[in-house]
Structures are given as structure tokens and as C-alpha cells.
Motif scaffolding. Structure first.
Motif, mmCIF file in Angstrom:
data_model
loop_
_atom_site.group_PDB
_atom_site.id
_atom_site.type_symbol
_atom_site.label_atom_id
_atom_site.label_comp_id
_atom_site.label_asym_id
_atom_site.label_seq_id
_atom_site.Cartn_x
_atom_site.Cartn_y
_atom_site.Cartn_z
ATOM 1 N N ILE A 56 -18.963 18.745 -17.010
ATOM 2 C CA ILE A 56 -20.149 18.650 -17.849
ATOM 3 C C ILE A 56 -20.206 17.255 -18.437
ATOM 4 O O ILE A 56 -19.238 16.797 -19.046
ATOM 5 N N LYS A 57 -21.323 16.578 -18.243
ATOM 6 C CA LYS A 57 -21.507 15.209 -18.753
ATOM 7 C C LYS A 57 -20.368 14.309 -18.301
ATOM 8 O O LYS A 57 -19.976 13.384 -19.019
ATOM 9 N N GLY A 58 -19.802 14.584 -17.145
ATOM 10 C CA GLY A 58 -18.739 13.766 -16.607
ATOM 11 C C GLY A 58 -17.352 14.144 -17.098
ATOM 12 O O GLY A 58 -16.356 13.572 -16.663
ATOM 13 N N PHE A 59 -17.277 15.111 -18.017
ATOM 14 C CA PHE A 59 -15.998 15.557 -18.555
ATOM 15 C C PHE A 59 -15.419 16.687 -17.705
ATOM 16 O O PHE A 59 -16.144 17.551 -17.230
ATOM 17 N N THR A 60 -14.110 16.672 -17.571
ATOM 18 C CA THR A 60 -13.385 17.761 -16.939
ATOM 19 C C THR A 60 -12.161 18.088 -17.781
ATOM 20 O O THR A 60 -11.698 17.254 -18.564
ATOM 21 N N ALA A 61 -11.668 19.294 -17.603
ATOM 22 C CA ALA A 61 -10.438 19.688 -18.284
ATOM 23 C C ALA A 61 -9.719 20.681 -17.399
ATOM 24 O O ALA A 61 -10.322 21.653 -16.944
ATOM 25 N N HIS A 71 -6.146 19.152 -21.540
ATOM 26 C CA HIS A 71 -6.670 17.842 -21.945
ATOM 27 C C HIS A 71 -8.063 17.622 -21.373
ATOM 28 O O HIS A 71 -8.345 17.962 -20.222
ATOM 29 N N LEU A 72 -8.910 16.976 -22.158
ATOM 30 C CA LEU A 72 -10.289 16.665 -21.756
ATOM 31 C C LEU A 72 -10.331 15.222 -21.251
ATOM 32 O O LEU A 72 -9.870 14.324 -21.946
ATOM 33 N N LYS A 73 -10.921 15.041 -20.066
ATOM 34 C CA LYS A 73 -10.905 13.714 -19.463
ATOM 35 C C LYS A 73 -12.285 13.299 -18.981
ATOM 36 O O LYS A 73 -13.113 14.133 -18.590
ATOM 37 N N LYS A 74 -12.477 11.982 -19.009
ATOM 38 C CA LYS A 74 -13.691 11.406 -18.435
ATOM 39 C C LYS A 74 -13.317 10.032 -17.908
ATOM 40 O O LYS A 74 -12.673 9.259 -18.632
ATOM 41 N N PRO A 75 -13.678 9.699 -16.677
ATOM 42 C CA PRO A 75 -13.218 8.433 -16.111
ATOM 43 C C PRO A 75 -13.836 7.194 -16.755
ATOM 44 O O PRO A 75 -13.169 6.169 -16.868
ATOM 45 N N PHE A 76 -15.099 7.309 -17.187
ATOM 46 C CA PHE A 76 -15.778 6.136 -17.748
ATOM 47 C C PHE A 76 -16.549 6.553 -19.004
ATOM 48 O O PHE A 76 -17.563 7.241 -18.912
ATOM 49 N N ALA A 77 -16.079 6.120 -20.151
ATOM 50 C CA ALA A 77 -16.709 6.520 -21.412
ATOM 51 C C ALA A 77 -18.071 5.864 -21.582
ATOM 52 O O ALA A 77 -18.272 4.697 -21.216
ATOM 53 N N GLN A 78 -18.995 6.618 -22.157
ATOM 54 C CA GLN A 78 -20.325 6.124 -22.480
ATOM 55 C C GLN A 78 -20.505 6.159 -23.996
ATOM 56 O O GLN A 78 -19.876 6.974 -24.690
ATOM 57 N N GLU A 79 -21.395 5.324 -24.478
ATOM 58 C CA GLU A 79 -21.615 5.258 -25.923
ATOM 59 C C GLU A 79 -22.029 6.616 -26.484
ATOM 60 O O GLU A 79 -21.613 7.014 -27.574
#
Lengths: 111, 114
Positions: A56-61, A71-79
Motif C-alpha cells: 500500500i502506497k509502496g509500503f510492505t511489511a 517491520h514496515l518498509k518502503k524503498p524510496f521515501a516520499q515527502e
């Protein structure tokens, strides 16, 4: 006792950097885990649940039973990812299933 | 999904008085809950609001201090009784239901006790 631990109160990352929000749990049984998010001036809302195994919104766990982590992860953080994130666990009680929350991690994405 | 509204959104109250918070859900839900979020802390479950019967309270919370009603499947009230400054907090109504048994949250009621 069923417990959710989020060791970081605040996590600051730069835009485009990877994000990992840590969550560990203690639970006797098969846990059902969630990530909730609260954006500024908005209500708490479900981000994702481990059962659905979705992004969801680029997040995976991923649920790691050996390390009792989610743990919650996202490869590229957005503002727009800047928000308060809560890890939560469903605990089974005689009175029904109840959500137990961790203390939350404030994610700040800097430009 | 379920949309939850709460009234009032905020209030400032005097010590020793009581405040009743209302929660309305726009669809029938199986379970309703009340949480407290004290400044800088996580959400703590106060009680499960049961339709037509007494609420189920968590450890550390009692009916005399936090009486709860749930007369039907879509409405509940929480009263904070004999308030003290330590009761200053955000009180959140929550409901669970729907196809995926998802839990939804209201916008919260910010209570300040002087």
C-alpha cells in the motif's frame, strides 16, 4: 503478555532514501498484525495487514515469526509519507478480539 | 468502510465535572470500542461497548469513572466522570465490521481539564 514494541519514537530520512520502521511483538499463538498511519490533522487509518500481504502506497511489511518482527518498509521515501505510524496486534480475549498498539514512530521525510 | 463521527471535537472542562462524548457510525458494525490517547503516548483501550448490555472494561478502567452506553449497532457514548487534569487526553471511538473485519477510528475528542 501480548505486547507490541516500536523502539524508535522518531525516524528522519531524506526523500528518496529507504525507510524501515521497526516493530517487534510478543504473542503466544498466531499473531494478526497491522500497521496504522495517522497523517497530520487526519484520523488514524489502516495502512496494511499482514494477512493480505499487499503493498500500500509502496509500503510492505513481512511477518517474521522467528524474529517476532513486522517491520514496515518502503524503498524510496516520499515527502507525503511523513506521518505517525503505529504497529498493532490483535489479541484474543474472552471478550473478543482487541487491538493492542505500539507506542508509534513519527516518520519525517526531509527534502 | 465505516465513517465514524464524534461530538464534541474538543472541550475544555472544569475539575469535578463530567463530559459525555457521542460516537455515531454510518453503518452497522459488529464491535465498538473507546480508546484514550494521552499526550505523547500510544492508544490505550478503555472498553468495548456492547449493544444492550454493560461495557467490557480493560484493566485500570472502571464503569463509575467511564460509563459507556451503546443503545444500538451504530451509536455509543462515553462519559468521563468527575474529571481531573489527569483525564486530559484525546478520546477515540472505534468500530469494527465489514467484509474484512477492518477497524475504523473516529477523529477523536480532545479533552482538556483545568
Amino acid at each position: 503478555a501480548q505486547r507490541v514494541t516500536q523502539p524508535e519514537k522518531l525516524l528522519s530520512v531524506f526523500k528518496g532514501a529507504p525507510v524501515e520502521l521497526k516493530c517487534n511483538y510478543s504473542y503466544s499463538g498466531s499473531p494478526e498484525l497491522f500497521w496504522y498511519v495517522q497523517y497530520s490533522r487526519q484520523r488514524l487509518q489502516l495502512l496494511l495487514r499482514h494477512i493480505s500481504r499487499e503493498s500500500i502506497k509502496g509500503f510492505t511489511a513481512d511477518l517474521n515469526k522467528g524474529e517476532t518482527s513486522f517491520h514496515l518498509k518502503k524503498p524510496f521515501a516520499q515527502e507525503e509519507d511523513s506521518a505517525m505510524y503505529y504497529c498493532a496486534l490483535i489479541r484474543l480475549t474472552g471478550g473478543g478480539n482487541k487491538l493492542t498498539f505500539g507506542t508509534g514512530t513519527q516518520l519525517k521525510v526531509e527534502l | 468502510s465505516a465513517v465514524i463521527s464524534q461530538k464534541p471535537s474538543r472541550d475544555i472542562c472544569q475539575r469535578g465535572t463530567s463530559l459525555t462524548i457521542q460516537c455515531q457510525v454510518d453503518s452497522q458494525v459488529t464491535m465498538m470500542f473507546w480508546y484514550r490517547q494521552q499526550p505523547g503516548q500510544s492508544l490505550t483501550l478503555i472498553a468495548t461497548a456492547n449493544q444492550g448490555s454493560e461495557a467490557t472494561y480493560e484493566s485500570g478502567f472502571v464503569i463509575d469513572k467511564f460509563p459507556i452506553s451503546r443503545p444500538n449497532l451504530t451509536f455509543s457514548t462515553l462519559t468521563v466522570s468527575n474529571m481531573s487534569p489527569e483525564d486530559s487526553s484525546i478520546y477515540l471511538c472505534s468500530a469494527r465490521g465489514g467484509d474484512y473485519n477492518e477497524q475504523f477510528f473516529g477523529p477523536g475528542t480532545r479533552l482538556t481539564v483545568l
